[in-house]
Design a protein around this motif. Structure first.
Motif, short mmCIF file in Angstrom:
data_model
loop_
_atom_site.label_atom_id
_atom_site.label_comp_id
_atom_site.label_asym_id
_atom_site.label_seq_id
_atom_site.Cartn_x
_atom_site.Cartn_y
_atom_site.Cartn_z
N UNK A 170 3.71 2.57 19.63
CA UNK A 170 5.11 2.09 19.18
C UNK A 170 5.43 0.43 19.22
N UNK A 171 4.60 -0.41 19.93
CA UNK A 171 4.80 -1.80 19.84
C UNK A 171 4.19 -2.26 18.53
N UNK A 172 3.05 -1.73 18.09
CA UNK A 172 2.61 -2.27 17.07
C UNK A 172 3.26 -1.66 15.73
N UNK A 173 4.24 -0.70 15.66
CA UNK A 173 5.29 -0.31 14.72
C UNK A 173 6.38 -0.93 14.91
N UNK A 174 6.80 -1.93 15.57
CA UNK A 174 8.08 -2.32 15.97
C UNK A 174 8.82 -2.99 14.72
N UNK A 175 7.90 -3.74 13.93
CA UNK A 175 8.33 -4.31 12.75
C UNK A 175 8.40 -3.33 11.47
N UNK A 176 7.86 -2.31 11.68
CA UNK A 176 7.43 -1.33 10.28
C UNK A 176 8.97 -0.91 10.08
N UNK A 177 9.30 -0.98 8.83
CA UNK A 177 10.75 -0.50 8.50
C UNK A 177 10.78 0.87 7.65
N UNK A 178 9.69 1.69 7.78
CA UNK A 178 9.73 3.06 7.12
C UNK A 178 9.04 3.87 8.15
N UNK A 179 9.16 5.23 7.88
CA UNK A 179 8.63 6.31 8.83
C UNK A 179 6.93 5.97 8.79
N UNK A 180 6.46 6.80 9.95
CA UNK A 180 5.18 6.68 9.84
C UNK A 180 4.05 7.27 8.66
N UNK A 181 4.32 8.43 8.08
CA UNK A 181 3.76 8.86 7.17
C UNK A 181 3.83 8.08 5.80
N UNK A 182 4.87 7.28 5.60
CA UNK A 182 5.00 6.52 4.48
C UNK A 182 4.13 5.30 4.67
N UNK A 183 3.83 4.70 6.05
CA UNK A 183 2.78 3.60 6.23
C UNK A 183 1.41 4.21 6.10
N UNK A 184 1.26 5.61 6.43
CA UNK A 184 -0.19 6.17 6.24
C UNK A 184 -0.54 6.26 4.76
N UNK A 185 0.33 6.83 3.96
CA UNK A 185 0.26 6.86 2.55
C UNK A 185 0.02 5.61 1.74
N UNK A 186 0.69 4.55 2.16
CA UNK A 186 0.83 3.27 1.65
C UNK A 186 -0.65 2.90 1.82
N UNK A 187 -1.29 2.58 3.11
CA UNK A 187 -2.53 2.17 3.11
C UNK A 187 -3.75 2.97 2.74
N UNK A 188 -3.79 4.58 2.74
CA UNK A 188 -4.58 5.13 2.06
C UNK A 188 -4.77 5.01 0.75
N UNK A 189 -3.51 4.92 0.01
CA UNK A 189 -3.58 4.72 -1.45
C UNK A 189 -4.22 3.58 -1.73
N UNK A 190 -3.93 2.34 -1.02
CA UNK A 190 -4.67 1.02 -1.30
C UNK A 190 -6.02 1.12 -0.92
N UNK A 191 -6.39 1.98 0.03
CA UNK A 191 -7.95 1.86 0.26
C UNK A 191 -8.35 2.80 -1.08
N UNK A 192 -7.78 3.64 -1.48
CA UNK A 192 -8.50 4.37 -2.69
C UNK A 192 -8.46 3.33 -3.82
N UNK A 193 -7.45 2.50 -4.01
CA UNK A 193 -7.53 1.47 -4.96
C UNK A 193 -8.72 0.68 -4.72
N UNK A 194 -8.99 -0.01 -3.61
CA UNK A 194 -10.21 -0.61 -3.28
C UNK A 194 -11.49 0.22 -3.71
N UNK A 195 -11.42 1.28 -3.11
CA UNK A 195 -12.70 2.17 -3.35
C UNK A 195 -13.15 2.33 -4.99
N UNK A 196 -11.98 2.57 -5.72
CA UNK A 196 -12.08 2.85 -7.19
C UNK A 196 -12.55 1.41 -7.65
N UNK A 197 -11.96 0.34 -7.51
CA UNK A 197 -12.33 -0.88 -7.88
C UNK A 197 -13.65 -1.47 -7.80
#
Length: 455
Positions: free
Chosen positions: A311-338
């Motif tokens: 909860x402390x690490x997510x104090x400043x995150x403005x959206x739900x946790x599943x959006x946070x997870x999807x955003x970072x997973x997709x960015x990781x997919x971008x890096x993998x494909x690149x």
């Protein structure tokens, strides 16, 4: 169907007319004191050294067209045509047409532009042989037969693809193979109707009986030692010309977590390494989904200190946790494909620096939590522990299903997905053989005692 041409209707002139507008068609007349001949070939797919050394030079050295015709007719690889279609297939397959003494003889002069035997790229190994299959079918057969010196190793050949006419070789140990699986494979290949076939993975899609597949039902490998090992287990290997990969079938789910290093290591070490890979798959599938479930729905399950830390690490995150997870997973997919598409000289550097900058900047801006960065890194690393890429790609896609289920109903969704995932695996078959057979004897000695086991 149109009636087939008679052998006496196949002429050089008829072949020339069918190959009209072939700028690389070579038509030469061979003239000697004792007689003449005619040579017809397509320059772009024939080897000029073979034609000069085995046809033209021999014609003038022998100075006897009748003896030359007998020489060509008995040369290994020479063929006499039966109809016009066969003549065209041979010409387009790299044969040279020689007309001498009223006879048409087709001489194998194919120029195979392939790379030499190199080290493996997609399946690295720390011990054992490191040579890889090539694009030349003859070289691949040599690599396999050198390792599998048994009279029981049989080979069947066929052409696949109406346009590509790709040469395919089916290898199996006649004393160990499951003949029902072999017969089913023959039927599927014989009924295959496609125009182009250029890769082993492409063939896997065409011969599969499932319309919707989540997991691969065959192994595609570049390692000849893996092919040999699976042949000894009673499996079937399909090798295609022009591709440096072989296809192995039937397979079980457990086969995708076996590295060739495991066969060299001590048995206890090999099983420990396989266990690590299975744990890596579990972490790839479940960690993002469990993070969403524990953060948004079921924080009471985890310890209070960990819940407060998240909860402390997510104090400043403005959206739900599943959006946070999807955003970072997709960015990781971008890096993998690149990293896969960029040139090798700059790919690893660019993606490493990009990942560090993205992670640091996203955390500093409060868009994602610090724990999320750690979680995504663990997921990416654990996914790459799978030795075979086809299964690795399937797991990469499947983890999003778990995340969406967790986002919908929390931990209950993760459990339901896990049960459905297990039921799906238990219902699958690879050429009639059970797919989800995890606990099997995988040592070569134990496999040798099972004659004809299709796994």
């Amino acid at each position: 169907m149109p009636a087939q041409q008679k052998p006496d209707e196949v002429t050089v002139q008829g072949i020339k007319e069918k190959l009209d507008n072939f700028a690389d068609l070579e038509n030469r007349e061979l003239t000697a004191a004792s007689g003449t001949g005619r040579l017809l070939f397509i320059k772009s797919i024939t080897d000029p050294q073979i034609i000069n050394r085995s046809i033209i030079a021999v014609f003038y050295e022998m100075n006897d067209p009748a003896a030359f015709a007998e020489y060509l007719a008995h040369y290994p690889g020479s063929k006499a045509v039966e109809d016009g279609k066969q003549a065209m297939d041979l010409m387009l397959g790299g044969y040279a047409c020689v007309e001498v003494e009223g006879r048409l003889i087709f001489f194998d002069a194919l120029k195979a532009e392939t790379s030499g035997v190199s080290e493996t790229v997609t399946e690295s190994i720390t011990q054992g042989p490191s040579d890889a299959l090539t694009e030349n079918l003859a070289v691949n057969l040599n690599l396999i037969r050198r390792r599998y010196q048994s009279a029981e190793l049989k080979m069947e050949s066929m052409l696949l693809g109406n346009i590509s006419r790709t040469k395919a070789a089916i290898l199996y140990d006649d004393s160990r193979v499951n003949h029902q699986v072999l017969e089913e494979l023959r039927q599927r290949l014989q009924t295959l109707r496609i125009d182009m076939l250029q890769a082993s993975g492409e063939l896997e899609k065409y011969i599969s009986s499932d319309k919707i597949r989540i997991f691969p039902k065959t192994i595609v490998t570049e390692r000849p030692d893996r092919v040999v090992f699976n042949l000894a287990e009673g499996k079937i290997a399909i090798l295609l010309d022009t591709t440096g990969f072989a296809m192995i079938l039937p397979v079980i789910f457990n086969d995708f977590f076996v590295a060739m290093d495991d066969k060299i290591q001590l048995p206890f070490v090999g099983r420990f390494l396989k266990l690590l890979r299975i744990m890596g798959v579990a972490m790839t599938l479940w960690l993002p989904a469990l993070y969403v479930a524990f953060t948004s729905y079921n924080p009471e399950i985890i310890r209070v200190q960990i819940a407060l830390l998240i909860a402390g690490s997510r104090a400043t995150v403005p959206y739900p946790s599943f959006v946070e997870v999807l955003l970072m997973l997709i960015m990781m997919e971008f890096l993998t494909e690149a990293s896969l598409r960029l040139p090798r000289a700059i790919g690893p550097t660019a993606t490493t620096v990009g990942g560090l900058i993205l992670g640091q900047a996203a955390t500093a801006a409060g868009l994602v939590g610090n724990i999320m960065i750690i979680l995504v890194s663990v997921v990416a690393i654990s996914n790459f522990m799978i030795p075979l890429n086809m299964m690795s790609f399937s797991i990469r896609v499947l983890k999003y299903l778990f995340v969406m289920a967790a986002a919908a109903v929390g931990l209950v969704g993760v459990v339901v997905c896990l049960v459905g995932f297990t039921m799906y695996l238990c219902s699958q078959r690879s050429f009639g053989q059970p797919y989800f057979k995890m606990f099997v004897l995988d040592s070569l000695g134990a496999s040798d005692s099972k004659k004809g086991g299709g796994s």
